[in-house]
Design a protein around this motif. Structure first.
Motif, PDB file in Angstrom:
ATOM      1  N   ALA A 141       0.801  -1.226   0.000  1.00 49.21           N
ATOM      2  CA  ALA A 141       0.000   0.000   0.000  1.00 49.21           C
ATOM      3  C   ALA A 141       0.832   1.273   0.000  1.00 49.21           C
ATOM      4  CB  ALA A 141      -0.934   0.003   1.206  1.00 49.21           C
ATOM      5  N   LEU A 142       0.310   2.254  -0.677  1.00 47.14           N
ATOM      6  CA  LEU A 142       0.860   3.613  -0.632  1.00 47.14           C
ATOM      7  C   LEU A 142       0.146   4.295   0.543  1.00 47.14           C
ATOM      8  CD1 LEU A 142       0.833   4.335  -4.466  1.00 47.14           C
ATOM      9  CD2 LEU A 142       2.817   3.842  -3.038  1.00 47.14           C
ATOM     10  N   VAL A 143       0.543   3.885   1.723  1.00 48.32           N
ATOM     11  CA  VAL A 143      -0.153   4.230   2.962  1.00 48.32           C
ATOM     12  C   VAL A 143      -0.411   5.726   3.073  1.00 48.32           C
ATOM     13  CG1 VAL A 143      -0.021   4.150   5.498  1.00 48.32           C
ATOM     14  CG2 VAL A 143       0.778   2.207   4.139  1.00 48.32           C
ATOM     15  N   GLY A 144      -1.667   6.043   3.365  1.00 50.96           N
ATOM     16  CA  GLY A 144      -2.065   7.428   3.558  1.00 50.96           C
ATOM     17  C   GLY A 144      -2.491   8.163   2.302  1.00 50.96           C
ATOM     18  N   HIS A 145      -2.209   7.602   1.141  1.00 49.42           N
ATOM     19  CA  HIS A 145      -2.593   8.248  -0.118  1.00 49.42           C
ATOM     20  C   HIS A 145      -4.081   8.068  -0.387  1.00 49.42           C
ATOM     21  CE1 HIS A 145       1.455   9.038  -2.070  1.00 49.42           C
ATOM     22  NE2 HIS A 145       1.761   8.422  -0.935  1.00 49.42           N
ATOM     23  N   GLY A 146      -4.652   9.038  -1.076  1.00 50.25           N
ATOM     24  CA  GLY A 146      -6.041   8.942  -1.504  1.00 50.25           C
ATOM     25  C   GLY A 146      -6.146   8.118  -2.772  1.00 50.25           C
ATOM     26  N   VAL A 147      -7.363   8.015  -3.277  1.00 49.45           N
ATOM     27  CA  VAL A 147      -7.614   7.292  -4.518  1.00 49.45           C
ATOM     28  C   VAL A 147      -6.914   8.013  -5.671  1.00 49.45           C
ATOM     29  CG1 VAL A 147      -9.424   6.510  -6.119  1.00 49.45           C
ATOM     30  CG2 VAL A 147      -9.844   6.460  -3.658  1.00 49.45           C
ATOM     31  N   ASP A 148      -6.318   7.235  -6.576  1.00 50.87           N
ATOM     32  CA  ASP A 148      -5.692   7.782  -7.776  1.00 50.87           C
ATOM     33  C   ASP A 148      -6.667   8.748  -8.465  1.00 50.87           C
ATOM     34  OD1 ASP A 148      -3.546   7.217 -10.131  1.00 50.87           O
ATOM     35  OD2 ASP A 148      -5.591   7.340 -10.946  1.00 50.87           O
ATOM     36  N   ARG A 149      -6.139   9.828  -8.984  1.00 49.58           N
ATOM     37  CA  ARG A 149      -6.966  10.881  -9.584  1.00 49.58           C
ATOM     38  C   ARG A 149      -7.937  10.356 -10.639  1.00 49.58           C
ATOM     39  NH1 ARG A 149      -6.395  13.494 -14.126  1.00 49.58           N
ATOM     40  NH2 ARG A 149      -4.271  12.772 -14.402  1.00 49.58           N
ATOM     41  N   THR A 150      -7.460   9.518 -11.555  1.00 47.06           N
ATOM     42  CA  THR A 150      -8.321   9.023 -12.627  1.00 47.06           C
ATOM     43  C   THR A 150      -9.388   8.073 -12.078  1.00 47.06           C
ATOM     44  OG1 THR A 150      -6.463   9.228 -14.165  1.00 47.06           O
ATOM     45  CG2 THR A 150      -8.362   7.947 -14.914  1.00 47.06           C
ATOM     46  N   ALA A 151      -9.009   7.219 -11.137  1.00 49.11           N
ATOM     47  CA  ALA A 151      -9.988   6.321 -10.520  1.00 49.11           C
ATOM     48  C   ALA A 151     -11.051   7.122  -9.771  1.00 49.11           C
ATOM     49  CB  ALA A 151      -9.284   5.338  -9.581  1.00 49.11           C
ATOM     50  N   LEU A 152     -10.623   8.178  -9.097  1.00 48.56           N
ATOM     51  CA  LEU A 152     -11.553   9.034  -8.363  1.00 48.56           C
ATOM     52  C   LEU A 152     -12.521   9.732  -9.321  1.00 48.56           C
ATOM     53  CD1 LEU A 152     -12.242  10.017  -5.497  1.00 48.56           C
ATOM     54  CD2 LEU A 152     -10.637  11.905  -5.864  1.00 48.56           C
ATOM     55  N   GLU A 153     -12.004  10.196 -10.460  1.00 46.24           N
ATOM     56  CA  GLU A 153     -12.860  10.831 -11.470  1.00 46.24           C
ATOM     57  C   GLU A 153     -13.918   9.859 -11.976  1.00 46.24           C
ATOM     58  OE1 GLU A 153     -10.278  12.215 -14.574  1.00 46.24           O
ATOM     59  OE2 GLU A 153      -9.438  13.821 -13.340  1.00 46.24           O
ATOM     60  N   LEU A 154     -13.516   8.616 -12.216  1.00 48.44           N
ATOM     61  CA  LEU A 154     -14.478   7.621 -12.696  1.00 48.44           C
ATOM     62  C   LEU A 154     -15.547   7.332 -11.649  1.00 48.44           C
ATOM     63  CD1 LEU A 154     -12.205   5.154 -14.658  1.00 48.44           C
ATOM     64  CD2 LEU A 154     -14.205   6.357 -15.541  1.00 48.44           C
ATOM     65  N   LEU A 155     -15.153   7.239 -10.392  1.00 52.17           N
ATOM     66  CA  LEU A 155     -16.155   7.059  -9.333  1.00 52.17           C
ATOM     67  C   LEU A 155     -17.123   8.242  -9.327  1.00 52.17           C
ATOM     68  CD1 LEU A 155     -13.965   5.673  -6.405  1.00 52.17           C
ATOM     69  CD2 LEU A 155     -15.845   4.460  -7.555  1.00 52.17           C
ATOM     70  N   ARG A 156     -16.576   9.456  -9.406  1.00 53.54           N
ATOM     71  CA  ARG A 156     -17.422  10.661  -9.406  1.00 53.54           C
ATOM     72  C   ARG A 156     -18.347  10.685 -10.618  1.00 53.54           C
ATOM     73  NH1 ARG A 156     -12.730  14.666  -7.405  1.00 53.54           N
ATOM     74  NH2 ARG A 156     -13.056  14.384  -5.173  1.00 53.54           N
ATOM     75  N   ASP A 157     -17.850  10.220 -11.762  1.00 54.12           N
ATOM     76  CA  ASP A 157     -18.687  10.149 -12.972  1.00 54.12           C
ATOM     77  C   ASP A 157     -19.903   9.246 -12.761  1.00 54.12           C
ATOM     78  OD1 ASP A 157     -16.879  11.797 -14.248  1.00 54.12           O
ATOM     79  OD2 ASP A 157     -16.028  10.228 -15.526  1.00 54.12           O
ATOM     80  N   HIS A 158     -19.799   8.340 -11.787  1.00 59.58           N
ATOM     81  CA  HIS A 158     -20.900   7.418 -11.472  1.00 59.58           C
ATOM     82  C   HIS A 158     -21.566   7.792 -10.142  1.00 59.58           C
ATOM     83  CE1 HIS A 158     -18.575   5.139 -14.458  1.00 59.58           C
ATOM     84  NE2 HIS A 158     -19.760   4.676 -14.802  1.00 59.58           N
ATOM     85  N   ASP A 159     -21.408   9.065  -9.756  1.00 60.54           N
ATOM     86  CA  ASP A 159     -22.029   9.607  -8.539  1.00 60.54           C
ATOM     87  C   ASP A 159     -21.609   8.895  -7.262  1.00 60.54           C
ATOM     88  OD1 ASP A 159     -23.458  11.586  -9.965  1.00 60.54           O
ATOM     89  OD2 ASP A 159     -24.959  10.089 -10.528  1.00 60.54           O
ATOM     90  N   ILE A 160     -20.339   8.510  -7.200  1.00 63.09           N
ATOM     91  CA  ILE A 160     -19.780   7.861  -6.018  1.00 63.09           C
ATOM     92  C   ILE A 160     -18.604   8.707  -5.529  1.00 63.09           C
ATOM     93  CG2 ILE A 160     -18.688   5.778  -5.108  1.00 63.09           C
ATOM     94  CD1 ILE A 160     -20.074   4.245  -7.436  1.00 63.09           C
ATOM     95  N   ASP A 161     -18.621   9.042  -4.259  1.00 61.60           N
ATOM     96  CA  ASP A 161     -17.567   9.871  -3.687  1.00 61.60           C
ATOM     97  C   ASP A 161     -16.566   9.002  -2.929  1.00 61.60           C
ATOM     98  OD1 ASP A 161     -15.958  11.812  -2.577  1.00 61.60           O
ATOM     99  OD2 ASP A 161     -17.491  12.581  -1.205  1.00 61.60           O
TER     100      ASP A 161
END
Length: 145
Positions: free
Chosen positions: A42-62
């Motif tokens: 794990a990349l301990v403490g890091h948030g979700v990768d930017r592109t993965a986060l964008e895809l989640l947001r595109d599907h109304d998931i935070d």
């Protein structure tokens, strides 16, 4: 029934948090099933990768609250079901905690049983492909939760 589901990949910033948040979204707020994730490296403490986060947001998931954490034996012991992205991950997990071997499965167990590739440091099309694989796999597990 499974009360605690743990999803595992390597860095815990792309695939496993995507699956975690998709499970949470599909199960709904009132679900008694707790879903979390961790990484073998794990990349301990890091948030979700930017592109993965964008895809989640595109599907109304935070997924913005996610912080990567390292997989350890105590997480494996406390989980009722452990879902890994690749066969190699299943092997690594069962080496780490042989007592967990009966509850470790591929995320795509009910599909074709394929490994879900790591999109890290690739373009959006790779992330979109992986998102679709994860989405299909998550949906296939819902009837067992």
């Amino acid at each position: 029934m499974f009360q605690k589901v743990l999803v595992v990949c390597i860095g815990n910033i792309c695939r496993s948090p995507t699956a975690e948040y998709l499970f949470r979204h599909r199960l709904g707020e009132g679900s008694k099933v707790q879903v979390s994730s961790a990484g073998l490296g794990a990349l301990v403490g890091h948030g979700v990768d930017r592109t993965a986060l964008e895809l989640l947001r595109d599907h109304d998931i935070d997924g913005s609250a996610h912080r990567a954490r390292q997989l350890d034996r105590s997480l494996l012991r406390s989980a009722d079901l452990v879902l890994a992205m690749e066969r190699d991950h299943v092997v690594s997990i069962t080496r780490m905690a042989p007592e967990a071997s009966g509850k470790v499965f591929l995320l795509d167990r009910w599909g074709t049983g394929q490994d879900i590739p790591d999109p890290f440091r690739q373009g959006r099309p790779a992330f979109e492909h992986v998102y679709t694989l994860i989405d299909n796999s998550v949906n296939s597990w819902l009837k067992y939760l």
